[in-house]
Write an enzyme that holds these catalytic residues in place. Structure first.
Site, PDB file in Angstrom:
ATOM      1  N   THR A  57       0.879  -1.523  -0.071  1.00  0.00           N
ATOM      2  CA  THR A  57      -0.031  -0.026  -0.122  1.00  0.00           C
ATOM      3  C   THR A  57       0.974   1.290  -0.006  1.00  0.00           C
ATOM      4  O   THR A  57       0.596   2.210  -0.771  1.00  0.00           O
ATOM      5  CB  THR A  57      -0.853   0.159   1.254  1.00  0.00           C
ATOM      6  OG1 THR A  57      -1.492  -1.212   1.230  1.00  0.00           O
ATOM      7  CG2 THR A  57      -1.670   1.348   1.241  1.00  0.00           C
ATOM      8  N   ASN A  80      -5.335  -9.839  -7.662  1.00  0.00           N
ATOM      9  CA  ASN A  80      -5.288 -10.558  -6.571  1.00  0.00           C
ATOM     10  C   ASN A  80      -6.347 -11.804  -6.381  1.00  0.00           C
ATOM     11  O   ASN A  80      -6.358 -12.791  -5.660  1.00  0.00           O
ATOM     12  CB  ASN A  80      -5.249  -9.727  -5.185  1.00  0.00           C
ATOM     13  CG  ASN A  80      -6.384  -8.529  -5.487  1.00  0.00           C
ATOM     14  OD1 ASN A  80      -6.035  -7.950  -6.291  1.00  0.00           O
ATOM     15  ND2 ASN A  80      -7.093  -8.539  -4.603  1.00  0.00           N
ATOM     16  N   GLN A 114       0.910  -9.173  -6.404  1.00  0.00           N
ATOM     17  CA  GLN A 114       0.693 -10.774  -6.352  1.00  0.00           C
ATOM     18  C   GLN A 114       1.719 -11.590  -7.317  1.00  0.00           C
ATOM     19  O   GLN A 114       1.518 -12.885  -7.512  1.00  0.00           O
ATOM     20  CB  GLN A 114      -0.694 -10.863  -6.864  1.00  0.00           C
ATOM     21  CG  GLN A 114      -1.613 -10.324  -5.762  1.00  0.00           C
ATOM     22  CD  GLN A 114      -1.761 -11.424  -4.692  1.00  0.00           C
ATOM     23  OE1 GLN A 114      -1.496 -12.535  -4.429  1.00  0.00           O
ATOM     24  NE2 GLN A 114      -2.593 -10.937  -3.516  1.00  0.00           N
ATOM     25  N   HIS A 121       4.988  -9.822   2.445  1.00  0.00           N
ATOM     26  CA  HIS A 121       4.029 -10.969   2.900  1.00  0.00           C
ATOM     27  C   HIS A 121       3.338 -11.973   1.920  1.00  0.00           C
ATOM     28  O   HIS A 121       2.359 -12.774   2.447  1.00  0.00           O
ATOM     29  CB  HIS A 121       2.901 -10.706   3.848  1.00  0.00           C
ATOM     30  CG  HIS A 121       1.918  -9.752   3.668  1.00  0.00           C
ATOM     31  ND1 HIS A 121       0.736 -10.290   3.387  1.00  0.00           N
ATOM     32  CD2 HIS A 121       1.711  -8.586   3.129  1.00  0.00           C
ATOM     33  CE1 HIS A 121      -0.370  -9.532   2.986  1.00  0.00           C
ATOM     34  NE2 HIS A 121       0.336  -8.320   2.813  1.00  0.00           N
ATOM     35  N   THR A 149      14.355   5.704  10.180  1.00  0.00           N
ATOM     36  CA  THR A 149      15.340   4.454  10.623  1.00  0.00           C
ATOM     37  C   THR A 149      14.689   3.215  10.242  1.00  0.00           C
ATOM     38  O   THR A 149      13.307   2.860  10.351  1.00  0.00           O
ATOM     39  CB  THR A 149      15.326   4.613  11.788  1.00  0.00           C
ATOM     40  OG1 THR A 149      15.859   5.584  12.605  1.00  0.00           O
ATOM     41  CG2 THR A 149      16.382   3.221  12.342  1.00  0.00           C
ATOM     42  N   CYS A 190     -20.813 -10.377   2.420  1.00  0.00           N
ATOM     43  CA  CYS A 190     -22.101 -10.641   2.925  1.00  0.00           C
ATOM     44  C   CYS A 190     -22.499  -9.878   3.800  1.00  0.00           C
ATOM     45  O   CYS A 190     -21.845  -9.382   4.753  1.00  0.00           O
ATOM     46  CB  CYS A 190     -21.958 -11.905   3.286  1.00  0.00           C
ATOM     47  SG  CYS A 190     -23.631 -12.878   3.145  1.00  0.00           S
TER      48      CYS A 190
HETATM   49  N1  PLP Z   1      -1.923  -4.829  -4.183  1.00  0.00           N
HETATM   50  C1  PLP Z   1      -2.365  -6.223  -4.309  1.00  0.00           C
HETATM   51  C2  PLP Z   1      -2.536  -6.614  -5.700  1.00  0.00           C
HETATM   52  C3  PLP Z   1      -2.631  -6.875  -3.090  1.00  0.00           C
HETATM   53  O1  PLP Z   1      -3.178  -8.183  -3.566  1.00  0.00           O
HETATM   54  C4  PLP Z   1      -2.676  -6.317  -1.788  1.00  0.00           C
HETATM   55  C5  PLP Z   1      -3.040  -7.126  -0.603  1.00  0.00           C
HETATM   56  O2  PLP Z   1      -4.021  -7.972  -1.005  1.00  0.00           O
HETATM   57  C6  PLP Z   1      -2.301  -5.137  -1.734  1.00  0.00           C
HETATM   58  C7  PLP Z   1      -1.597  -4.338  -2.923  1.00  0.00           C
HETATM   59  C8  PLP Z   1      -1.737  -4.244  -0.399  1.00  0.00           C
HETATM   60  O3  PLP Z   1      -0.836  -5.268   0.418  1.00  0.00           O
HETATM   61  P1  PLP Z   1      -0.431  -4.389   1.967  1.00  0.00           P
HETATM   62  O4  PLP Z   1      -1.938  -4.582   2.660  1.00  0.00           O
HETATM   63  O5  PLP Z   1       0.505  -5.489   2.286  1.00  0.00           O
HETATM   64  O6  PLP Z   1      -0.102  -3.136   1.817  1.00  0.00           O
END
Ligand code: PLP
Length: 380
Positions: free
Chosen positions: A73, A152, A180, A202, A238, A326
């Site tokens: 993000t 994603n 992704q 992650h 940092t 939902c």
């Molecule tokens: N962009 C894509 C395509 C993602 O799948 C994701 C997380 O699912 C993000 C951005 C955002 O990642 P983060 O929440 O680690 O900033």
């Protein structure tokens, strides 16, 4: 069942044991500030330098083109806002797609409050952008194109190098969110021809809370935070040495084991699909073209089944996600499935199953049997 089967690797991945081992000395011993000139400071600095090389290597970039951030993000914000603010004279028009993650869409939306205009390109029924539409959307004031490498939710891979050629021809900077795709498909910045590329830790077996942005040499970015001179002042503060070390190691492993991992993800994904099709036949349909799809991602609809009910019934044994949200008395279809013009009933029955490098044949066999039983019960 003892341990639930994790089939939601697109949501996040566990931390690789090798990654954890690499991080451990920096948690336990090497706590020096990378800006300090004595030994433990230098150890941290050297570890960052090593990680920068490892991250650069997996996308075929130069180490000096990598900036560490806290997540995808942040990388997307830095790329989109940072580029546009540093290049105000290039115009106030952005081109993006209708299937981006909110970490791109919401940044574009925010830019409209600063006077920017955004074109959201429509996609085909498989979620793919047509490069010709990119060309048609270009205006004299188009400053930036931002289109993800792979989605994603449904896994669709975009024609990034074709779009990059169009961007270059028109002297427009091109950013891709590769959160992704790194580690799952070839992501070579030179071959793709992009100027800015987002990496998420992650999603490739590094911890949460670490990301990187590739900034092609010569691309000017304005920093969003103001402070000292870390990361060439593009991202002051940092450095998160422990997580940076983890991301570096994760990229090294992803590059080293690329063939093995992508083959496993593909084999597991396809075995799952074949098993479900054998058991359920026409009741199973895939929402995308698997020719242009991440090897691990399966966006699949079950006829006569509500995805939330399915995910909930199996949730004790299997973790997957759904393509809709939902609410008390209604179902909200995801913006990606909406953009793909998927029939509302089909969208309501859509789940996302994503395999990973740790997925085993035993897990897939069990998953086929549990999902089949649940679908049969729910569609009675
Ligand atoms: N962009 C894509 C395509 C993602 O799948 C994701 C997380 O699912 C993000 C951005 C955002 O990642 P983060 O929440 O680690 O900033």
């Amino acid at each position: 069942m003892e341990k639930p089967i994790y089939l939601d690797y697109n949501a996040t991945t566990p931390v690789d044991q090798e990654v954890a081992n690499e991080m451990l000395p920096f948690i336990q011993n090497y706590f020096g500030n990378p800006s300090s000139s004595y030994t433990i400071g230098r150890t941290s600095k050297e570890a960052i330098n090593k990680a920068r090389k490892q991250v650069a290597s997996i996308i075929n970039a130069k180490p000096e083109e990598i900036v560490f951030t806290s997540c995808a993000t942040e990388s997307n914000n830095l790329a989109i806002q940072g580029f546009l603010l540093a290049n105000r004279d290039r115009g106030k028009h952005i081109i993006t797609s209708a299937v981006e993650h909110p970490a791109v869409t919401e940044v574009c939306k925010y830019m409209t409050t600063l006077g920017y205009e955004v074109t959201y390109l429509q996609v085909d029924t498989f979620g793919r952008v047509n490069p010709t539409d990119v060309e048609k959307a270009i205006r004299p004031d188009t400053a930036l194109i931002t289109i993800m490498q792979a989605n994603n939710e449904v896994g669709t891979i975009q024609p990034i190098s074709e779009i990059a050629t169009i961007a270059k021809k028109n002297n427009i900077t091109f950013h891709t969110d590769a959160s992704q795709s790194v580690g799952k498909i070839e992501t070579d910045v030179t071959m793709l021809g992009v100027d800015l590329l987002t990496i998420a830790g992650h999603k490739l077996y590094a911890p949460k809370g670490i990301g990187a942005l590739y900034i092609k040499q010569g691309t000017i970015i304005e920093n969003l935070f103001h402070g000292a001179s870390q990361e060439k002042a593009i991202r002051p503060g940092t450095e998160n040495v422990i997580h940076i070390v983890g991301l570096g190691k994760a990229c090294e492993i992803a590059q080293r084991d690329f063939d093995k991992n992508s083959q496993n993800m593909l084999l597991m994904r396809d075995s799952l699909l074949n098993g479900l099709k054998n058991n359920l036949g026409e009741q199973v349909t895939v929402n995308v073209s698997l020719k242009n799809c991440l090897p691990n991602t399966l966006s699949v609809a079950f006829d006569k089944v509500e995805a939330h009910a399915l995910a909930s019934v199996i949730s004790k044994d299997i973790f997957i996600s759904t393509g809709s949200a939902c609410h008390a008395d209604s179902i909200e279809i995801s913006s990606v499935l909406k953009a793909m013009n998927i029939d509302i009933k089909k969208a309501a029955g859509t789940v996302r199953i994503s395999t990973g490098k740790y997925t085993t044949t035993e897990e897939i066999d069990t998953a086929i049997s549990i999902i089949t039983d649940a679908v049969k019960k729910l569609s009675l």
